[in-house]
Design a protein around this motif. Structure first.
Motif, mmCIF file in Angstrom:
data_model
loop_
_atom_site.group_PDB
_atom_site.id
_atom_site.type_symbol
_atom_site.label_atom_id
_atom_site.label_comp_id
_atom_site.label_asym_id
_atom_site.label_seq_id
_atom_site.Cartn_x
_atom_site.Cartn_y
_atom_site.Cartn_z
ATOM 1 N N LEU A 21 0.813 -1.223 0.000
ATOM 2 C CA LEU A 21 0.000 0.000 0.000
ATOM 3 C C LEU A 21 0.845 1.270 0.000
ATOM 4 C CD1 LEU A 21 -2.802 -1.000 2.548
ATOM 5 C CD2 LEU A 21 -2.975 -0.893 0.050
ATOM 6 N N GLY A 22 2.163 1.145 0.091
ATOM 7 C CA GLY A 22 3.027 2.315 0.097
ATOM 8 C C GLY A 22 3.025 3.057 1.414
ATOM 9 N N MET A 23 2.707 2.354 2.491
ATOM 10 C CA MET A 23 2.716 2.961 3.821
ATOM 11 C C MET A 23 4.096 2.826 4.450
ATOM 12 S SD MET A 23 -0.961 1.362 5.085
ATOM 13 C CE MET A 23 -0.764 1.891 6.792
ATOM 14 N N PRO A 24 4.427 3.650 5.439
ATOM 15 C CA PRO A 24 5.736 3.532 6.105
ATOM 16 C C PRO A 24 5.915 2.137 6.703
ATOM 17 C CG PRO A 24 4.630 5.551 6.766
ATOM 18 C CD PRO A 24 3.628 4.756 5.985
ATOM 19 N N SER A 25 7.134 1.633 6.711
ATOM 20 C CA SER A 25 7.376 0.265 7.171
ATOM 21 C C SER A 25 6.989 0.068 8.637
ATOM 22 C CB SER A 25 8.844 -0.115 6.963
ATOM 23 O OG SER A 25 9.690 0.784 7.660
ATOM 24 N N PHE A 26 7.133 1.148 9.463
ATOM 25 C CA PHE A 26 6.809 1.010 10.883
ATOM 26 C C PHE A 26 5.298 0.836 11.114
ATOM 27 C CE2 PHE A 26 7.038 5.647 10.094
ATOM 28 C CZ PHE A 26 5.755 6.041 10.481
ATOM 29 N N SER A 27 4.511 1.072 10.079
ATOM 30 C CA SER A 27 3.054 0.921 10.218
ATOM 31 C C SER A 27 2.666 -0.524 10.542
ATOM 32 C CB SER A 27 2.338 1.359 8.938
ATOM 33 O OG SER A 27 2.628 2.689 8.618
ATOM 34 N N ALA A 28 3.489 -1.482 10.101
ATOM 35 C CA ALA A 28 3.169 -2.892 10.341
ATOM 36 C C ALA A 28 3.106 -3.185 11.838
ATOM 37 C CB ALA A 28 4.196 -3.789 9.663
ATOM 38 N N LYS A 29 4.075 -2.669 12.594
ATOM 39 C CA LYS A 29 4.063 -2.888 14.044
ATOM 40 C C LYS A 29 2.906 -2.143 14.703
ATOM 41 C CE LYS A 29 8.814 -4.228 15.087
ATOM 42 N NZ LYS A 29 10.016 -3.954 15.912
ATOM 43 N N GLN A 30 2.581 -0.968 14.159
ATOM 44 C CA GLN A 30 1.438 -0.235 14.710
ATOM 45 C C GLN A 30 0.150 -1.029 14.519
ATOM 46 O OE1 GLN A 30 2.055 3.407 12.407
ATOM 47 N NE2 GLN A 30 2.530 4.526 14.297
#
Length: 344
Positions: A21-30
């Protein structure tokens, strides 16, 4: 387009989603924190994601949580919950409170291929494997989820026959990004499937319980047709190759049937079979099911059986029987539900 559930995804799978989706990689942990720590039911609740990213997520994904469709409550506090998993399919999860412990018995399949003589789920036949989403939702959507101390994978189905999804669910239960439970809180119960058993032992640190029910291969085969493919002697030989003396506990489940497997000769055969294994035996009362000519042994017989094994060095317990005033046997409630729907 049907949306994909986020509940049941591992951290690596969530990382693939945010990258896609082109989201920041840290979004996965969030996202993992919202799913497994805060236990939200909607993407809108993930408020540390930007509104734009939440909207992007919602286009193709959803949390994938759904409440039980029915419940039966026992006078002893046991609650059997029924979850719908796909069109016309249902599975059960049983909540068992006991003083300072609260255990949830979780299903891994709709029906079962193992056809054990004493099991109502086996009478259904096999319909489908549950996904990690459907397995974890039994925990996520449990009304008493915050009281849980233990989970046992011994509901409907054979966990080792759906091992990829079961291992994924176990990873999420025990990983720091997931529920962060100790593996000591989780037990997997199996009839014993060679390839799956080896893989489970080597890839998971959770406790293991093997359904035994007879120490005699011919008799076990009558009770449990899976004995044909992987005998109890082969299972025990395989288990000798692993160390169960540290974190992981190894136990054997033994339903005590009246006049079938409840006498001293059977206890002696059990001692012979399990000699040298660091293990325990759990004796279980039989819950009668329709059309099966088996009866449970009385408590005096079970106590004598336990005491004989314990006096000869094999630690043995009698599992308390719970929920006898509701559909106690595994598979009874889902069978009744499906039968009612078929009539309609």
């Amino acid at each position: 387009m049907q949306k994909q559930p986020l509940l049941g995804m591992t951290l690596s799978e969530l990382q693939s989603v945010v990258k896609y989706l082109g989201m920041p990689s840290f979004s996965a942990k969030q996202i993992a924190s919202w799913l497994y720590d805060k236990k939200v039911d909607s993407i809108d609740e993930m408020t540390n994601l930007s509104l734009k990213h939440r909207e992007m997520l919602k286009e193709e994904y959803e949390v994938g949580a759904y409440s039980p469709v029915d419940a039966m409550r026992s006078s002893d506090g046991t609650v059997k919950y029924l979850y719908q998993v796909g069109e016309g399919h249902y599975v059960e999860a049983v909540y068992i409170p006991d003083d300072d412990r609260a255990t949830l018995c979780v299903s891994s399949q709709v029906g079962c291929k193992m056809s054990c003589k004493f099991c109502m789920t086996g009478k259904q036949g096999f319909s489908a494997n549950l996904t990690a989403n459907q397995i974890l939702n039994q925990i996520h959507s449990l009304p008493e989820r915050d009281k849980l101390t233990n989970v046992v994978m011994m509901g409907m189905g054979e966990p080792l026959d759906n091992l990829d999804e079961v291992l994924k669910a176990l990873e999420i239960m025990t990983a720091t990004y997931g529920y962060a439970w100790s593996p000591k809180r989780v037990t997997l119960s199996t009839v014993g499937l060679r390839k799956g058993l080896k893989r489970f032992i080597e890839e998971s640190d959770c406790h293991l319980a093997v359904s035994l029910h007879s120490p005699l291969p011919l008799q076990r085969r009558e009770l449990m047709p899976a004995e044909k493919a992987f005998s109890i002697t082969e299972i025990v030989d395989l288990l000798h190759d692993y160390d169960f003396s540290k974190q992981r506990r190894l136990s054997f489940e033994y339903i005590v049937f009246k006049g079938v497997n409840d006498t001293v000769p059977y206890a002696k055969e059990l001692l012979k079979l399990l000699r040298g294994l660091d293990c325990r035996v759990n004796l279980i009362r039989f819950h009668a099911i329709p059309g099966v000519d088996l009866e449970g042994a009385d408590m005096d017989t079970m106590i004598r059986f336990r005491d004989y094994l314990t006096s000869h060095g094999l630690f043995t317990t009698i599992r308390a029987s719970r929920g006898e005033d509701i559909f106690a046997a595994c598979g009874m409630l889902s069978t009744a539900k499906q039968g009612a729907e078929n009539k309609n």
